[in-house]
Motif scaffolding. Structure first.
Motif, PDB file in Angstrom:
ATOM      1  N   GLN A   4     -14.579  10.964   7.491  1.00  0.00           N
ATOM      2  CA  GLN A   4     -14.825  11.237   8.863  1.00  0.00           C
ATOM      3  C   GLN A   4     -13.340  10.991   9.674  1.00  0.00           C
ATOM      4  OE1 GLN A   4     -18.355   8.580   9.411  1.00  0.00           O
ATOM      5  NE2 GLN A   4     -19.332  10.464  10.260  1.00  0.00           N
ATOM      6  N   VAL A   5     -12.634   9.987   9.463  1.00  0.00           N
ATOM      7  CA  VAL A   5     -11.339   9.861  10.120  1.00  0.00           C
ATOM      8  C   VAL A   5     -10.515   9.305   8.959  1.00  0.00           C
ATOM      9  CG1 VAL A   5     -10.205   8.322  11.862  1.00  0.00           C
ATOM     10  CG2 VAL A   5     -12.912   8.714  12.060  1.00  0.00           C
ATOM     11  N   ALA A   6      -9.375  10.217   9.187  1.00  0.00           N
ATOM     12  CA  ALA A   6      -7.919  10.066   8.036  1.00  0.00           C
ATOM     13  C   ALA A   6      -7.093   9.098   9.041  1.00  0.00           C
ATOM     14  CB  ALA A   6      -7.598  11.054   7.703  1.00  0.00           C
ATOM     15  N   ILE A   7      -6.880   7.957   8.763  1.00  0.00           N
ATOM     16  CA  ILE A   7      -6.119   7.036   9.506  1.00  0.00           C
ATOM     17  C   ILE A   7      -4.488   6.941   8.712  1.00  0.00           C
ATOM     18  CG2 ILE A   7      -5.528   4.731  10.236  1.00  0.00           C
ATOM     19  CD1 ILE A   7      -8.567   4.349  10.335  1.00  0.00           C
ATOM     20  N   ILE A   8      -3.310   7.384   9.380  1.00  0.00           N
ATOM     21  CA  ILE A   8      -2.264   7.383   8.776  1.00  0.00           C
ATOM     22  C   ILE A   8      -1.579   6.064   9.159  1.00  0.00           C
ATOM     23  CG2 ILE A   8      -0.097   8.684   8.382  1.00  0.00           C
ATOM     24  CD1 ILE A   8      -2.768  10.294   8.080  1.00  0.00           C
ATOM     25  N   GLY A   9      -1.143   5.271   8.183  1.00  0.00           N
ATOM     26  CA  GLY A   9      -0.587   3.823   8.652  1.00  0.00           C
ATOM     27  C   GLY A   9      -1.134   2.720   8.367  1.00  0.00           C
ATOM     28  N   ALA A  10      -0.940   1.717   7.634  1.00  0.00           N
ATOM     29  CA  ALA A  10      -1.839   0.375   7.175  1.00  0.00           C
ATOM     30  C   ALA A  10      -0.824  -0.664   8.223  1.00  0.00           C
ATOM     31  CB  ALA A  10      -1.870   0.308   5.903  1.00  0.00           C
ATOM     32  N   GLY A  11      -0.407  -0.433   9.145  1.00  0.00           N
ATOM     33  CA  GLY A  11       0.045  -1.642  10.095  1.00  0.00           C
ATOM     34  C   GLY A  11      -1.125  -1.912  10.750  1.00  0.00           C
ATOM     35  N   ARG A  33       2.426   4.806   3.655  1.00  0.00           N
ATOM     36  CA  ARG A  33       3.535   5.300   2.813  1.00  0.00           C
ATOM     37  C   ARG A  33       4.224   4.044   1.901  1.00  0.00           C
ATOM     38  NH1 ARG A  33       8.156   7.720   6.619  1.00  0.00           N
ATOM     39  NH2 ARG A  33       8.249   5.789   7.587  1.00  0.00           N
ATOM     40  N   GLN A  34       4.069   3.027   2.504  1.00  0.00           N
ATOM     41  CA  GLN A  34       4.745   1.587   1.779  1.00  0.00           C
ATOM     42  C   GLN A  34       3.654   1.039   0.884  1.00  0.00           C
ATOM     43  OE1 GLN A  34       7.904   1.430   2.111  1.00  0.00           O
ATOM     44  NE2 GLN A  34       8.432   1.984   3.994  1.00  0.00           N
ATOM     45  N   THR A  35       4.024   0.179  -0.017  1.00  0.00           N
ATOM     46  CA  THR A  35       3.194  -0.764  -0.766  1.00  0.00           C
ATOM     47  C   THR A  35       2.544  -1.836   0.245  1.00  0.00           C
ATOM     48  OG1 THR A  35       4.541  -2.530  -1.145  1.00  0.00           O
ATOM     49  CG2 THR A  35       4.620  -0.527  -2.861  1.00  0.00           C
ATOM     50  N   GLY A  36       1.521  -2.458  -0.026  1.00  0.00           N
ATOM     51  CA  GLY A  36       1.010  -3.533   0.824  1.00  0.00           C
ATOM     52  C   GLY A  36       1.679  -4.634   1.016  1.00  0.00           C
ATOM     53  N   ASP A  37       2.347  -4.926  -0.177  1.00  0.00           N
ATOM     54  CA  ASP A  37       3.285  -6.204   0.024  1.00  0.00           C
ATOM     55  C   ASP A  37       4.381  -5.963   0.852  1.00  0.00           C
ATOM     56  OD1 ASP A  37       1.750  -7.485  -1.748  1.00  0.00           O
ATOM     57  OD2 ASP A  37       3.090  -7.003  -3.586  1.00  0.00           O
ATOM     58  N   TYR A  38       5.079  -4.856   0.754  1.00  0.00           N
ATOM     59  CA  TYR A  38       6.070  -4.169   1.767  1.00  0.00           C
ATOM     60  C   TYR A  38       5.950  -4.521   3.265  1.00  0.00           C
ATOM     61  CZ  TYR A  38       9.803  -1.653   3.856  1.00  0.00           C
ATOM     62  OH  TYR A  38      11.027  -1.447   4.930  1.00  0.00           O
ATOM     63  N   VAL A  39       4.494  -3.976   3.464  1.00  0.00           N
ATOM     64  CA  VAL A  39       4.104  -4.108   4.906  1.00  0.00           C
ATOM     65  C   VAL A  39       4.098  -5.610   5.458  1.00  0.00           C
ATOM     66  CG1 VAL A  39       1.834  -3.623   6.095  1.00  0.00           C
ATOM     67  CG2 VAL A  39       2.763  -1.721   4.735  1.00  0.00           C
ATOM     68  N   LEU A  40       3.415  -6.426   4.388  1.00  0.00           N
ATOM     69  CA  LEU A  40       3.649  -7.947   4.787  1.00  0.00           C
ATOM     70  C   LEU A  40       4.912  -8.484   4.818  1.00  0.00           C
ATOM     71  CD1 LEU A  40       0.269  -8.881   2.786  1.00  0.00           C
ATOM     72  CD2 LEU A  40       0.742  -8.633   4.984  1.00  0.00           C
ATOM     73  N   THR A 106      -2.301  -8.928   9.684  1.00  0.00           N
ATOM     74  CA  THR A 106      -2.263  -7.873   8.679  1.00  0.00           C
ATOM     75  C   THR A 106      -3.054  -8.268   7.592  1.00  0.00           C
ATOM     76  OG1 THR A 106      -0.186  -7.146   9.980  1.00  0.00           O
ATOM     77  CG2 THR A 106      -0.879  -6.134   7.961  1.00  0.00           C
ATOM     78  N   HIS A 107      -2.577  -9.540   7.147  1.00  0.00           N
ATOM     79  CA  HIS A 107      -3.001  -9.892   5.817  1.00  0.00           C
ATOM     80  C   HIS A 107      -4.701 -10.138   5.865  1.00  0.00           C
ATOM     81  CE1 HIS A 107      -2.978 -12.484   2.263  1.00  0.00           C
ATOM     82  NE2 HIS A 107      -1.529 -12.408   2.307  1.00  0.00           N
ATOM     83  N   ASP A 108      -5.052 -10.765   7.097  1.00  0.00           N
ATOM     84  CA  ASP A 108      -6.368 -10.859   7.170  1.00  0.00           C
ATOM     85  C   ASP A 108      -7.154  -9.411   7.246  1.00  0.00           C
ATOM     86  OD1 ASP A 108      -5.996 -13.703   7.496  1.00  0.00           O
ATOM     87  OD2 ASP A 108      -6.057 -13.737   9.709  1.00  0.00           O
ATOM     88  N   PHE A 154     -11.497  13.798  12.240  1.00  0.00           N
ATOM     89  CA  PHE A 154     -10.439  13.384  12.950  1.00  0.00           C
ATOM     90  C   PHE A 154      -9.179  12.872  12.372  1.00  0.00           C
ATOM     91  CE2 PHE A 154     -14.415  13.000  15.527  1.00  0.00           C
ATOM     92  CZ  PHE A 154     -14.028  13.772  16.701  1.00  0.00           C
ATOM     93  N   ILE A 155      -7.832  12.758  13.007  1.00  0.00           N
ATOM     94  CA  ILE A 155      -6.864  12.210  12.318  1.00  0.00           C
ATOM     95  C   ILE A 155      -6.345  11.082  13.477  1.00  0.00           C
ATOM     96  CG2 ILE A 155      -4.428  12.431  11.790  1.00  0.00           C
ATOM     97  CD1 ILE A 155      -5.013  15.335  10.993  1.00  0.00           C
ATOM     98  N   ALA A 156      -6.103   9.852  12.979  1.00  0.00           N
ATOM     99  CA  ALA A 156      -5.612   8.744  13.869  1.00  0.00           C
ATOM    100  C   ALA A 156      -3.979   8.562  13.291  1.00  0.00           C
ATOM    101  CB  ALA A 156      -6.381   7.492  13.747  1.00  0.00           C
ATOM    102  N   GLY A 157      -3.274   8.666  14.212  1.00  0.00           N
ATOM    103  CA  GLY A 157      -1.785   8.596  13.890  1.00  0.00           C
ATOM    104  C   GLY A 157      -1.479   7.396  14.397  1.00  0.00           C
ATOM    105  N   CYS A 158      -1.642   6.211  13.306  1.00  0.00           N
ATOM    106  CA  CYS A 158      -1.135   4.747  13.398  1.00  0.00           C
ATOM    107  C   CYS A 158       0.116   4.516  12.748  1.00  0.00           C
ATOM    108  CB  CYS A 158      -2.282   3.809  12.928  1.00  0.00           C
ATOM    109  SG  CYS A 158      -3.918   4.288  13.999  1.00  0.00           S
ATOM    110  N   ASP A 159       1.039   5.515  12.586  1.00  0.00           N
ATOM    111  CA  ASP A 159       2.013   5.476  11.686  1.00  0.00           C
ATOM    112  C   ASP A 159       3.353   4.915  12.218  1.00  0.00           C
ATOM    113  OD1 ASP A 159       2.014   7.788  13.058  1.00  0.00           O
ATOM    114  OD2 ASP A 159       2.332   9.262  11.274  1.00  0.00           O
ATOM    115  N   GLY A 160       3.392   4.333  13.381  1.00  0.00           N
ATOM    116  CA  GLY A 160       4.549   3.511  13.891  1.00  0.00           C
ATOM    117  C   GLY A 160       5.598   4.822  14.652  1.00  0.00           C
ATOM    118  N   PHE A 161       6.613   4.080  15.123  1.00  0.00           N
ATOM    119  CA  PHE A 161       7.635   5.006  15.770  1.00  0.00           C
ATOM    120  C   PHE A 161       8.141   6.067  15.255  1.00  0.00           C
ATOM    121  CE2 PHE A 161      11.891   5.265  17.705  1.00  0.00           C
ATOM    122  CZ  PHE A 161      11.424   5.843  18.815  1.00  0.00           C
ATOM    123  N   HIS A 162       8.292   5.913  13.826  1.00  0.00           N
ATOM    124  CA  HIS A 162       9.059   6.915  12.904  1.00  0.00           C
ATOM    125  C   HIS A 162       8.068   7.590  12.242  1.00  0.00           C
ATOM    126  CE1 HIS A 162      12.761   5.124  14.020  1.00  0.00           C
ATOM    127  NE2 HIS A 162      12.539   3.881  13.815  1.00  0.00           N
TER     128      HIS A 162
END
Ligand code: RFL
Ligand code: PHB
Length: 394
Positions: A4-11, A33-40, A106-108, A154-162
């Motif tokens: 239903q909703v494609a969310i871009i960005g796992a911040g 785009r990144q690995t989960g470890d990198y996001v953390l 983010t971890h939680d 729907f697309i949710a652009g949660c992909d940060g400034f860049h």
């Protein structure tokens, strides 16, 4: 694949949206785009407003935050060598903020997503968004050498400034407002006890400094530095020495130093995109706006955008009403501009701007005199720092 909703960005924006939608029975896939470890590893925000705390409660991810987070009812402003406490709790009739790192939030959220068996695709390369001006948008990405496509409502652009979402909006439909400040923040994280039990925001002749914390044994400190400085220019010893010089004698004597576990420089910027909706694509969080970190507003704004968006999408699916999605952009932007104004003002008050001359310095001093010696002045800082309620102005 279909969702239903494609969310871009796992911040924090993307993960909180995923969790709120899941609670409402709406299906979503998160692409990162990144690995989960990198996001953390990205060390960022540390202060959560009450509305953000309430949203983490609603999303069912707040147990550890309530156990480990530090509730703060005030903070200190240091000016002309003296510290003055802003008693937020008293001034606002009982409101506080919570000191709990973005990394932990983010971890939680990641743990909750995993426990619920929800899909997050990490290391999604070359994400592109398509047909969001129609009723059947699509998202394409590359993974393991193959191109994949997700069909969605729907697309949710949660992909940060860049990110890719804002960049994909039609140029004729978008307006951007921007101010870049002539300095950055050099931040250090260290396993040392904080210099004070609350935060200290310091305006010193050598520039701004912030003493923050993550726990009773972990400190986060920042210094205003020229934009031309590089992290490599700053040894830990040089950082601690400069911080000492920007503090008052009592804090200087109490400062405990140690090796840094993270050190980075962030530029300071005010930025807003209007609107935040393009057909069936929405922007949320840093994808749509940036504040200078002085007011501690970025993550909190991201959380409230996402709350407005999840409510709007829930209304769409459960009540077949488009009223919420039609109002989304305007509802967010009103709150965003209020936080942008406060962040710009607090940044202007607390940093050194040699280019504004001696009169600029005198204006800062008079403004602080007003804040400290007028209850109205202090209340204005306090009510903005603790944040606006979710339904403000409605
Ligand atoms: P994020 O955290 O940047 O996450 C966006 C995610 O999208 C991914 N991404 C993509 N994924 C797929 N395809 C693409 N093409 C993609 N492009 C990007 C990225 O890898 C990333 O994982 O944005 P989000 O979720 O909107 O969250 C916003 C917050 O991170 C930000 O507002 C705060 O950190 C700001 N901030 C603070 N906010 C507060 O509320 N309180 C604070 O105390 C506070 N302190 C701070 C801060 C930000 C700072 N820096 C470094 C800018 C202190 C600092 C120093
Ligand atoms: C932080 O702890 O990283 C922090 C706290 C307050 C701010 C900005 C950053 O205003």
């Amino acid at each position: 694949m279909r969702t239903q909703v494609a969310i871009i960005g796992a911040g924090p924006s993307g993960l909180l949206l995923g969790q709120l939608l899941h609670k409402a029975g709406i299906d979503a896939i998160v692409l990162e785009r990144q690995t989960g470890d990198y996001v953390l590893t990205r060390i960022r925000a540390g202060v959560l407003e009450q509305v953000c705390i309430d949203l983490l409660d609603e999303a069912g991810v707040s147990e550890r935050m309530h156990k480990e987070g530090l509730v703060h009812g005030g903070f200190d402003m240091l000016f002309k060598g003296e510290r003055h406490r802003i008693d937020m709790n008293h001034l606002t009739g009982g409101k506080n903020v919570m000191v709990y790192g973005q990394t932990e939030v983010t971890h939680d959220l990641m743990d909750a997503r995993k426990a619920a068996g929800l899909t997050t695709i990490y290391e999604a390369g070359n994400v592109t968004v398509h047909d969001f001006d129609s009723a059947s948008p699509k998202v394409r990405y590359e993974k393991d050498g193959q191109t994949h496509e997700i069909e969605c409502d729907f697309i949710a652009g949660c992909d940060g400034f860049h990110g890719v979402c804002r960049a994909s909006a039609p140029r004729s439909a978008i307006r951007e407002y921007e101010k870049i400040y002539p300095f950055g923040w050099l931040g250090i994280l260290s396993d040392t006890p904080p210099v004070h039990h609350e935060l200290i925001y310091a305006n010193s002749p050598r520039g701004f400094a912030l003493c923050s914390q993550r726990s009773q044994t972990r400190s986060r400190y920042y210094l205003q530095v020229p934009l031309t400085d590089k992290v490599e220019d700053w040894s830990d010893e040089a950082f601690w020495q400069e911080l000492r010089l920007r503090l008052d004698p009592e804090a200087r004597a109490r400062l405990v130093t140690g090796p840094s576990i993270e050190k980075s420089i962030a530029p300071l910027r005010s930025f807003v995109t209007e609107p935040m909706r393009f057909g069936r694509m929405f922007l949320a969080g840093d994808a749509a706006h940036i504040v200078p970190p002085t007011g501690a507003k970025g993550l909190n704004l991201a959380a409230t955008d996402v709350k407005y968006l999840s409510s709007a999408l829930t209304e769409f699916y459960q009540e077949k009403s488009e009223a919420g999605i039609d109002a989304y952009s305007e509802r967010c932007l009103r709150r965003i501009w209020r936080a942008e104004r406060f962040s710009w003002w607090f940044t202007s008050l607390m940093h050194r701007f040699p280019e504004n001359g001696e009169i600029g310095q005198k204006f800062q001093e008079a403004e602080l005199d007003y804040i400290i010696n007028s209850e109205a002045g202090a209340l204005s800082v306090a009510e903005n720092y603790v944040g606006l309620p979710l339904d403000f102005g409605e």
